[in-house]
Design an enzyme around this catalytic site. Structure first.
Site, PDB file in Angstrom:
ATOM      1  N   ASP A  38       0.869  -1.191   0.000  1.00 46.10           N
ATOM      2  CA  ASP A  38       0.000   0.000   0.000  1.00 46.10           C
ATOM      3  C   ASP A  38       0.898   1.231   0.000  1.00 46.10           C
ATOM      4  O   ASP A  38       2.029   1.177   0.478  1.00 46.10           O
ATOM      5  CB  ASP A  38      -0.895   0.020   1.242  1.00 46.10           C
ATOM      6  CG  ASP A  38      -2.163   0.866   1.040  1.00 46.10           C
ATOM      7  OD1 ASP A  38      -3.246   0.273   0.837  1.00 46.10           O
ATOM      8  OD2 ASP A  38      -2.064   2.112   1.091  1.00 46.10           O
ATOM      9  N   ASP A  76       3.944   2.710  -3.913  1.00 48.91           N
ATOM     10  CA  ASP A  76       2.858   3.363  -4.643  1.00 48.91           C
ATOM     11  C   ASP A  76       2.692   2.632  -5.969  1.00 48.91           C
ATOM     12  O   ASP A  76       3.668   2.442  -6.702  1.00 48.91           O
ATOM     13  CB  ASP A  76       3.225   4.839  -4.878  1.00 48.91           C
ATOM     14  CG  ASP A  76       2.072   5.637  -5.468  1.00 48.91           C
ATOM     15  OD1 ASP A  76       1.360   5.111  -6.353  1.00 48.91           O
ATOM     16  OD2 ASP A  76       1.888   6.789  -5.044  1.00 48.91           O
ATOM     17  N   TYR A 172     -13.828   8.738 -12.721  1.00 46.47           N
ATOM     18  CA  TYR A 172     -13.721   7.421 -12.075  1.00 46.47           C
ATOM     19  C   TYR A 172     -14.249   6.333 -13.018  1.00 46.47           C
ATOM     20  O   TYR A 172     -13.610   5.290 -13.204  1.00 46.47           O
ATOM     21  CB  TYR A 172     -14.516   7.474 -10.763  1.00 46.47           C
ATOM     22  CG  TYR A 172     -14.472   6.232  -9.917  1.00 46.47           C
ATOM     23  CD1 TYR A 172     -13.341   5.906  -9.161  1.00 46.47           C
ATOM     24  CD2 TYR A 172     -15.573   5.386  -9.834  1.00 46.47           C
ATOM     25  CE1 TYR A 172     -13.320   4.772  -8.359  1.00 46.47           C
ATOM     26  CE2 TYR A 172     -15.559   4.266  -9.037  1.00 46.47           C
ATOM     27  CZ  TYR A 172     -14.432   3.959  -8.296  1.00 46.47           C
ATOM     28  OH  TYR A 172     -14.414   2.835  -7.498  1.00 46.47           O
ATOM     29  N   LYS A 176     -12.204   3.158 -14.590  1.00 42.71           N
ATOM     30  CA  LYS A 176     -12.637   1.782 -14.311  1.00 42.71           C
ATOM     31  C   LYS A 176     -13.011   1.039 -15.597  1.00 42.71           C
ATOM     32  O   LYS A 176     -12.789  -0.164 -15.714  1.00 42.71           O
ATOM     33  CB  LYS A 176     -13.799   1.798 -13.318  1.00 42.71           C
ATOM     34  CG  LYS A 176     -13.411   2.285 -11.918  1.00 42.71           C
ATOM     35  CD  LYS A 176     -12.352   1.390 -11.305  1.00 42.71           C
ATOM     36  CE  LYS A 176     -12.063   1.728  -9.858  1.00 42.71           C
ATOM     37  NZ  LYS A 176     -11.041   0.859  -9.257  1.00 42.71           N
ATOM     38  N   THR A 207     -16.705   0.345   2.663  1.00 41.75           N
ATOM     39  CA  THR A 207     -15.303   0.669   2.936  1.00 41.75           C
ATOM     40  C   THR A 207     -15.178   2.198   2.950  1.00 41.75           C
ATOM     41  O   THR A 207     -16.105   2.899   2.544  1.00 41.75           O
ATOM     42  CB  THR A 207     -14.367   0.119   1.833  1.00 41.75           C
ATOM     43  OG1 THR A 207     -14.581   0.910   0.660  1.00 41.75           O
ATOM     44  CG2 THR A 207     -14.623  -1.351   1.521  1.00 41.75           C
TER      45      THR A 207
HETATM   46  N1  LIG Z   1     -16.078   0.302  -1.942  1.00 34.73           N
HETATM   47  C1  LIG Z   1     -16.818   0.392  -3.051  1.00 34.73           C
HETATM   48  O1  LIG Z   1     -18.035   0.673  -3.016  1.00 34.73           O
HETATM   49  C2  LIG Z   1     -16.175   0.122  -4.390  1.00 34.73           C
HETATM   50  C3  LIG Z   1     -17.030  -0.047  -5.491  1.00 34.73           C
HETATM   51  C4  LIG Z   1     -16.459  -0.295  -6.735  1.00 34.73           C
HETATM   52  C5  LIG Z   1     -15.091  -0.387  -6.876  1.00 34.73           C
HETATM   53  N2  LIG Z   1     -14.302  -0.209  -5.776  1.00 34.73           N
HETATM   54  C6  LIG Z   1     -12.862  -0.318  -5.975  1.00 34.73           C
HETATM   55  O2  LIG Z   1     -12.358  -1.291  -5.087  1.00 34.73           O
HETATM   56  C7  LIG Z   1     -10.963  -1.040  -4.848  1.00 34.73           C
HETATM   57  C8  LIG Z   1     -10.705  -1.098  -3.351  1.00 34.73           C
HETATM   58  O3  LIG Z   1     -11.347  -0.005  -2.756  1.00 34.73           O
HETATM   59  P1  LIG Z   1     -11.877  -0.034  -1.264  1.00 34.73           P
HETATM   60  O4  LIG Z   1     -13.341  -0.026  -1.353  1.00 34.73           O
HETATM   61  O5  LIG Z   1     -11.208  -1.115  -0.504  1.00 34.73           O
HETATM   62  O6  LIG Z   1     -11.393   1.441  -0.797  1.00 34.73           O
HETATM   63  P2  LIG Z   1     -10.359   1.905   0.333  1.00 34.73           P
HETATM   64  O7  LIG Z   1     -10.222   3.365   0.161  1.00 34.73           O
HETATM   65  O8  LIG Z   1     -10.802   1.381   1.659  1.00 34.73           O
HETATM   66  O9  LIG Z   1      -8.993   1.152  -0.022  1.00 34.73           O
HETATM   67  C9  LIG Z   1      -8.163   1.555  -1.082  1.00 34.73           C
HETATM   68  C10 LIG Z   1      -6.720   1.282  -0.677  1.00 34.73           C
HETATM   69  O10 LIG Z   1      -5.891   1.611  -1.800  1.00 34.73           O
HETATM   70  C11 LIG Z   1      -4.747   2.309  -1.298  1.00 34.73           C
HETATM   71  N3  LIG Z   1      -4.169   3.137  -2.356  1.00 34.73           N
HETATM   72  C12 LIG Z   1      -4.698   4.264  -2.897  1.00 34.73           C
HETATM   73  N4  LIG Z   1      -3.856   4.782  -3.792  1.00 34.73           N
HETATM   74  C13 LIG Z   1      -2.776   3.955  -3.842  1.00 34.73           C
HETATM   75  C14 LIG Z   1      -1.577   3.948  -4.589  1.00 34.73           C
HETATM   76  N5  LIG Z   1      -1.314   4.924  -5.491  1.00 34.73           N
HETATM   77  N6  LIG Z   1      -0.675   2.969  -4.398  1.00 34.73           N
HETATM   78  C15 LIG Z   1      -0.942   1.981  -3.489  1.00 34.73           C
HETATM   79  N7  LIG Z   1      -2.047   1.954  -2.732  1.00 34.73           N
HETATM   80  C16 LIG Z   1      -2.969   2.913  -2.910  1.00 34.73           C
HETATM   81  C17 LIG Z   1      -5.290   3.125  -0.144  1.00 34.73           C
HETATM   82  O11 LIG Z   1      -4.255   3.577   0.726  1.00 34.73           O
HETATM   83  C18 LIG Z   1      -6.250   2.153   0.508  1.00 34.73           C
HETATM   84  O12 LIG Z   1      -5.629   1.364   1.482  1.00 34.73           O
HETATM   85  C19 LIG Z   1     -10.681   0.326  -5.466  1.00 34.73           C
HETATM   86  O13 LIG Z   1     -10.063   0.134  -6.723  1.00 34.73           O
HETATM   87  C20 LIG Z   1     -12.067   0.933  -5.643  1.00 34.73           C
HETATM   88  O14 LIG Z   1     -12.100   1.872  -6.689  1.00 34.73           O
HETATM   89  C21 LIG Z   1     -14.815   0.027  -4.541  1.00 34.73           C
END
Ligand SMILES: NC(=O)c1ccc[n+]([C@@H]2O[C@H](COP(=O)([O-])OP(=O)(O)OC[C@H]3O[C@@H](n4cnc5c(N)ncnc54)[C@H](O)[C@@H]3O)[C@@H](O)[C@H]2O)c1
Length: 268
Positions: A38, A76, A172, A176, A207
């Site tokens: 992360d 990153d 976004y 995606k 989340t």
């Molecule tokens: N939660 C939802 O409703 C939802 C819906 C559709 C898609 N998503 C996708 O699911 C994935 C996970 O999201 P989540 O819901 O767990 O959100 P979250 O914000 O809880 O977790 C995202 C994680 O990614 C890390 N991160 C961000 N930028 C980064 C980078 N440049 N390098 C390394 N790490 C990085 C953050 O520090 C965090 O720990 C994401 O791609 C998000 O777009 C989530």
């Protein structure tokens, strides 16, 4: 799946919290060794907090065991050299990599794309699409370094926002949709290698990124999104993790180039 069912190594990117943390936990519970990656710090272009180094380290301590370690690594996903180091560490520690699962993502919007600060548009495209491209460019060569017959997996997270026109989230959605297109192309490029490439598209999952989505839409709480789903509740991060871990395991061997909705019927 029993704990002894598999003994494989994965790199999970975006692991500090949310879907990535749930995926890391489930992998470790089902016999995988995991390098949990992360950035562990906030993105100065965005107004909400990201995962921290402390969260990542606590995950590694809680989820890992001597037989199936979880190793925390700060990198990153947009930094190709940093990711090369992380993947190299996984190969050194575990003897190779069988799955690269990138869940790292950020969100921004809340206004039409022409009103978004340019830095926020850049952050969304950089991380949500560019970061997945970097993960593929760095991670897939490691999967290919495994001897034949291979069963490597490249897995990314897209979103329902890729296939539906969601207002105030156009950047976004563009990123995606790019992820879904990327895995289709990768699947074709990986023909005959034994390695598959797929994405999973969650609906509204409980989340911190969903809390930020609620704020962008001016909602009091993320629970307001539950009514969009046929299941009439939010999705749990463990449910998205279950799909990713299933695709990563032997059951996913014949599936490649797809985007699997885990959306509670949001797309109906
Ligand atoms: N939660 C939802 O409703 C939802 C819906 C559709 C898609 N998503 C996708 O699911 C994935 C996970 O999201 P989540 O819901 O767990 O959100 P979250 O914000 O809880 O977790 C995202 C994680 O990614 C890390 N991160 C961000 N930028 C980064 C980078 N440049 N390098 C390394 N790490 C990085 C953050 O520090 C965090 O720990 C994401 O791609 C998000 O777009 C989530």
């Amino acid at each position: 799946m029993s704990r002894a069912a598999v003994s494989r190594a994965a790199v999970v990117i975006g692991a500090a919290r949310g879907i990535g943390a749930a995926t890391t936990r489930l992998l470790a519970e089902t016999g995988w060794s995991v390098l949990a990656v992360d950035r562990g710090s906030d993105d100065p272009r965005l107004p909400y907090a990201l995962g921290s180094v402390r969260m990542l380290e606590e995950l590694a301590t809680e989820a890992g065991s001597p037989a199936h370690p979880v190793v925390a690594r700060v990198a990153d996903t947009c930094d190709e050299a940093g990711l090369v180091g992380a993947i190299g560490e996984a190969e050194d520690r575990f003897g190779g990599v069988d799955a690269v699962i990138t869940t790292a993502g950020v969100i921004a919007g809340g206004v039409p794309i022409w009103e978004m600060p340019a830095a926020q548009v850049e952050a969304v495209l950089d991380v949500d699409l560019g970061g997945v491209v970097v993960a593929a460019r760095v991670g897939i060569p490691a999967l290919l370094r495994r001897p034949e017959p291979r069963s490597g997996r490249f897995l990314a997270v897209s979103s329902t926002a890729a296939s539906r026109g969601l207002p105030m989230l156009a950047a976004y959605g563009a990123a995606k949709a790019g992820v879904a297109g990327l895995v289709r192309g990768l699947a074709a490029e990986l023909r005959g290698t034994g390695i598959t490439a797929n994405s999973v598209s969650p609906g509204s999952t409980a989340t911190p990124i969903l809390d930020e989505s609620a704020r962008l839409y001016g909602l009091d709480a993320a629970s307001a999104f539950a009514g969009q789903h046929a299941i009439e509740r939010l999705i749990r991060p463990e449910e998205v993790a279950a799909a990713l871990v299933w695709l990563a395991g032997p059951a996913g061997a014949a599936i490649t180039g797809i985007d699997l909705p885990v959306d509670g019927g949001l797309a109906l």
